[in-house]
Design an enzyme around this catalytic site. Structure first.
Site, PDB file in Angstrom:
ATOM      1  N   ARG A 256      -8.396 102.469 -37.397  1.00 53.62           N
ATOM      2  CA  ARG A 256      -8.090 101.673 -36.208  1.00 53.62           C
ATOM      3  C   ARG A 256      -6.594 101.521 -35.946  1.00 53.62           C
ATOM      4  NH1 ARG A 256     -12.752 102.248 -33.666  1.00 53.62           N
ATOM      5  NH2 ARG A 256     -14.499 101.372 -34.839  1.00 53.62           N
TER       6      ARG A 256
ATOM      7  N   GLU B  19     -18.413 103.760 -37.619  1.00 53.00           N
ATOM      8  CA  GLU B  19     -19.054 103.577 -36.321  1.00 53.00           C
ATOM      9  C   GLU B  19     -20.505 104.026 -36.446  1.00 53.00           C
ATOM     10  OE1 GLU B  19     -16.637 105.233 -33.104  1.00 53.00           O
ATOM     11  OE2 GLU B  19     -15.488 103.358 -33.117  1.00 53.00           O
TER      12      GLU B  19
ATOM     13  N   GLN C 202      -5.457 104.819 -34.529  1.00 52.84           N
ATOM     14  CA  GLN C 202      -6.061 104.902 -33.189  1.00 52.84           C
ATOM     15  C   GLN C 202      -5.318 104.012 -32.186  1.00 52.84           C
ATOM     16  OE1 GLN C 202     -10.169 103.590 -33.200  1.00 52.84           O
ATOM     17  NE2 GLN C 202     -10.445 103.918 -31.001  1.00 52.84           N
TER      18      GLN C 202
ATOM     19  N   TYR D 136     -19.138 106.791 -25.513  1.00 49.67           N
ATOM     20  CA  TYR D 136     -18.716 105.399 -25.668  1.00 49.67           C
ATOM     21  C   TYR D 136     -19.717 104.591 -24.849  1.00 49.67           C
ATOM     22  CZ  TYR D 136     -14.868 101.866 -25.851  1.00 49.67           C
ATOM     23  OH  TYR D 136     -14.061 100.775 -26.079  1.00 49.67           O
TER      24      TYR D 136
ATOM     25  N   ASP E 130     -19.007 107.880 -37.216  1.00 52.44           N
ATOM     26  CA  ASP E 130     -17.722 108.327 -36.666  1.00 52.44           C
ATOM     27  C   ASP E 130     -16.615 107.494 -37.309  1.00 52.44           C
ATOM     28  OD1 ASP E 130     -15.747 109.390 -35.009  1.00 52.44           O
ATOM     29  OD2 ASP E 130     -16.166 107.957 -33.403  1.00 52.44           O
TER      30      ASP E 130
ATOM     31  N   THR F 263     -20.439 104.093 -30.726  1.00 50.43           N
ATOM     32  CA  THR F 263     -20.917 102.982 -31.553  1.00 50.43           C
ATOM     33  C   THR F 263     -21.978 102.186 -30.801  1.00 50.43           C
ATOM     34  OG1 THR F 263     -18.696 102.835 -32.395  1.00 50.43           O
ATOM     35  CG2 THR F 263     -20.150 100.983 -32.879  1.00 50.43           C
TER      36      THR F 263
ATOM     37  N   GLU G 231     -23.719 105.294 -35.088  1.00 47.33           N
ATOM     38  CA  GLU G 231     -24.068 106.061 -33.896  1.00 47.33           C
ATOM     39  C   GLU G 231     -25.267 106.957 -34.185  1.00 47.33           C
ATOM     40  OE1 GLU G 231     -20.772 108.068 -32.062  1.00 47.33           O
ATOM     41  OE2 GLU G 231     -19.307 106.572 -32.703  1.00 47.33           O
TER      42      GLU G 231
ATOM     43  N   THR H  60     -16.315 113.115 -39.664  1.00 46.42           N
ATOM     44  CA  THR H  60     -17.477 112.508 -39.001  1.00 46.42           C
ATOM     45  C   THR H  60     -18.688 112.908 -39.827  1.00 46.42           C
ATOM     46  OG1 THR H  60     -16.405 112.879 -36.862  1.00 46.42           O
ATOM     47  CG2 THR H  60     -18.755 112.342 -36.825  1.00 46.42           C
TER      48      THR H  60
ATOM     49  N   TYR I 124      -3.853 106.120 -28.949  1.00 51.32           N
ATOM     50  CA  TYR I 124      -4.966 106.433 -28.034  1.00 51.32           C
ATOM     51  C   TYR I 124      -4.594 106.402 -26.560  1.00 51.32           C
ATOM     52  CZ  TYR I 124      -6.223 101.706 -26.368  1.00 51.32           C
ATOM     53  OH  TYR I 124      -6.238 100.487 -25.744  1.00 51.32           O
TER      54      TYR I 124
ATOM     55  N   HIS J  50     -20.457  97.361 -27.230  1.00 51.25           N
ATOM     56  CA  HIS J  50     -19.342  97.865 -28.036  1.00 51.25           C
ATOM     57  C   HIS J  50     -18.087  98.026 -27.172  1.00 51.25           C
ATOM     58  CE1 HIS J  50     -17.019 100.190 -30.912  1.00 51.25           C
ATOM     59  NE2 HIS J  50     -16.880 101.148 -30.016  1.00 51.25           N
TER      60      HIS J  50
ATOM     61  N   ARG K 268      -7.324  95.087 -25.968  1.00 50.88           N
ATOM     62  CA  ARG K 268      -6.527  94.711 -24.794  1.00 50.88           C
ATOM     63  C   ARG K 268      -6.777  93.243 -24.469  1.00 50.88           C
ATOM     64  NH1 ARG K 268      -8.891  99.509 -23.651  1.00 50.88           N
ATOM     65  NH2 ARG K 268     -10.549  98.439 -22.530  1.00 50.88           N
TER      66      ARG K 268
ATOM     67  N   GLU L  79     -15.569  95.068 -35.004  1.00 53.68           N
ATOM     68  CA  GLU L  79     -16.335  94.062 -34.263  1.00 53.68           C
ATOM     69  C   GLU L  79     -16.913  93.010 -35.210  1.00 53.68           C
ATOM     70  OE1 GLU L  79     -18.894  96.087 -30.952  1.00 53.68           O
ATOM     71  OE2 GLU L  79     -18.382  97.571 -32.462  1.00 53.68           O
TER      72      GLU L  79
ATOM     73  N   ASP M  57     -17.952 112.828 -28.523  1.00 52.44           N
ATOM     74  CA  ASP M  57     -18.402 111.475 -28.835  1.00 52.44           C
ATOM     75  C   ASP M  57     -18.272 110.624 -27.578  1.00 52.44           C
ATOM     76  OD1 ASP M  57     -19.396 109.418 -30.384  1.00 52.44           O
ATOM     77  OD2 ASP M  57     -17.416 108.787 -31.083  1.00 52.44           O
TER      78      ASP M  57
ATOM     79  N   LYS N 280      -9.547 109.662 -35.559  1.00 56.02           N
ATOM     80  CA  LYS N 280     -10.982 109.937 -35.688  1.00 56.02           C
ATOM     81  C   LYS N 280     -11.290 111.336 -36.211  1.00 56.02           C
ATOM     82  CE  LYS N 280     -12.651 106.602 -32.430  1.00 56.02           C
ATOM     83  NZ  LYS N 280     -13.853 105.894 -32.861  1.00 56.02           N
TER      84      LYS N 280
HETATM   85 MN    MN Z   1     -17.337 106.865 -31.979  1.00 57.43          MN
END
Ligand code: MN
Length: 417
Positions: free
Chosen positions: A233, A195, A236, A125, A229, A350, A197, A253, A240, A130, A139, A364, A123, A249
């Site tokens: 969160r 997500e 994650q 990014y 996906d 995404t 995609e 899927t 992560y 996104h 962050r 989001e 997958d 994740k």
């Molecule tokens: Mn994804």
């Protein structure tokens, strides 16, 4: 636009120009077929009736997955597609009118299976919007994009064995979640997300040690599916760093059951957004491309379902927004000499646009729950609740062109075990 002897309703995703491939269950086992209108044309039956001649080996048309077809050459894919078009066009003389029904199944009457055995799953990014949104949310206060993002298509290896087809229930995963006190607990996720995609599936690959050039990527890509996906969160966020997504994740899927070929999408090629700084030479493609595919997320809660309220469209996006193209993704994934095989799935990441209504995930759309969605039932959602059904849709259409639709991929959340 061409006509078929199979009736195609005006709003259908599947006119004769599309002919996406899938695998459906019949009383004789799984069969490969192409979608047309509300029907499926059975390739096993066509092969058995000697209608495919030597276009593809019998073992390809009579297989229980698309993998043998994926393993053929790019030229063979084109020959089979042209042959199916000949058999299905309205003025064909190849199948007598009284014989036609036995090659068809109603799409509403059959169970669709995972169309190909997923050999490996990556997958990416690749949406700038996104990645920027997630950077701001995960962050806060820092630079939203990490320094490598504009230099390479960031990605991670996902879990091929948990790629499931449309309609598969999604069990709410449990995992380590950081608490206010700073230490983790093990609990069902409270931040279950989607997500939006697309993903491409590859055919014959490369030899170990030999990268695939971006300019040759098209020869290795068979077609495209919708991909959800699913993401936890809170799990994650805790896991992560430093090695990327893992259990947040890998639980599931979902993919759509119909693989739309690159040939069907050809008239919907779109330009890739301007890339600044210019990518390194191995990521440049003389004739790079994206696809203009309108994408949507629909949500229907359990309450909406029981009250007969139809699903709400909660986001609209488009595959043409992707910053990194499929050719660049494939060139990057093999740039170290890593091999690909028939049945590898490469998802885009995404796909968000620049407007809030075009964001491809709940984190989001609700800005991590600060702005819950208001649904037409009067309910609110920050993240998914048990009983919620999420459906992704995809469709390419423009005046004067045949519609090339993807159908849909749905999943309903069931309680944690
Ligand atoms: Mn994804």
């Amino acid at each position: 636009m061409a006509a078929s002897w199979v009736p195609v309703p005006p709003e259908s995703d599947f006119p004769i120009e599309n002919l996406p491939y899938g695998v459906f269950r019949t009383s004789r086992g799984p069969h490969v077929g192409v979608a047309i209108g509300d029907a499926i044309f059975d390739l096993y039956a066509a092969s058995h009736a000697h209608l495919l001649g030597d276009v593809v080996p019998a073992g390809v048309a009579q297989a229980s997955s698309l993998n043998p077809l994926l393993a053929l050459s790019h030229d063979s894919w084109g020959r089979l597609r042209r042959r199916l078009f000949e058999l299905l066009k309205s003025d064909t003389t190849e199948i007598a009118a009284q014989d036609r029904e036995r090659f068809l199944s109603g799409r509403a009457d059959v169970e669709m299976l995972t169309p190909f055995k997923v050999r490996d799953y990556v997958d990416f990014y690749s949406s700038l919007e996104h990645a920027t949104n997630l950077g701001k949310i995960m962050r806060p206060g820092g630079e939203p994009l990490l320094p490598n993002w504009r230099w390479l298509p960031v990605g991670y290896h996902g879990r091929a064995s948990t790629v499931v087809v449309d309609g598969t229930p999604i069990v709410r995963p449990s995992g380590q979640i950081k608490t206010e006190a700073g230490r983790p607990e093990f609990a069902p996720t409270r931040m279950l997300d989607v997500e939006l995609e697309i993903g491409f599936v590859t055919g014959a690959g490369n030899t170990l040690g030999e990268p695939i050039a971006a300019d040759r990527a098209r020869e290795h890509i068979f077609g495209v599916v919708l991909v959800n996906d699913w993401s936890a969160r809170d799990i994650q966020a805790w896991e992560y760093q430093p090695l990327g997504p893992f259990l947040g994740k890998s639980f599931a899927t979902s993919i759509s059951p119909w693989v739309v070929t690159l040939e069907a999408l050809e008239s919907y090629r779109a330009t890739v957004p301007k890339q600044e700084p210019a990518p390194l030479p191995y990521l440049r493609c003389a004739d790079d491309w994206n696809y203009d595919i309108a994408l949507g997320i629909e949500m229907q809660t359990e309450e909406m379902r029981s009250d007969g309220i139809s699903a709400d469209v909660i986001a609209r996006s488009n595959a043409k927004y992707l910053y990194w193209s499929m050719a660049q993704q494939l060139a990057h994934a093999t740039s170290n000499g890593a091999t690909i095989s028939p049945g590898d799935l490469f998802a885009s990441g995404t796909i968000s646009g620049s407007e809030p209504g075009s964001y491809g995930s709940l984190i989001e759309l609700t800005w991590r729950g600060e702005k819950p969605l208001k649904l037409s039932s009067g309910e609110e959602r920050s993240f998914l609740e048990d009983g919620d059904t999420v459906t992704l849709t995809g469709r390419s259409e423009a005046p004067g062109k045949p519609r090339i639709g993807f159908g849909r991929v749905s999943g309903t959340i069931v309680p944690a075990r």
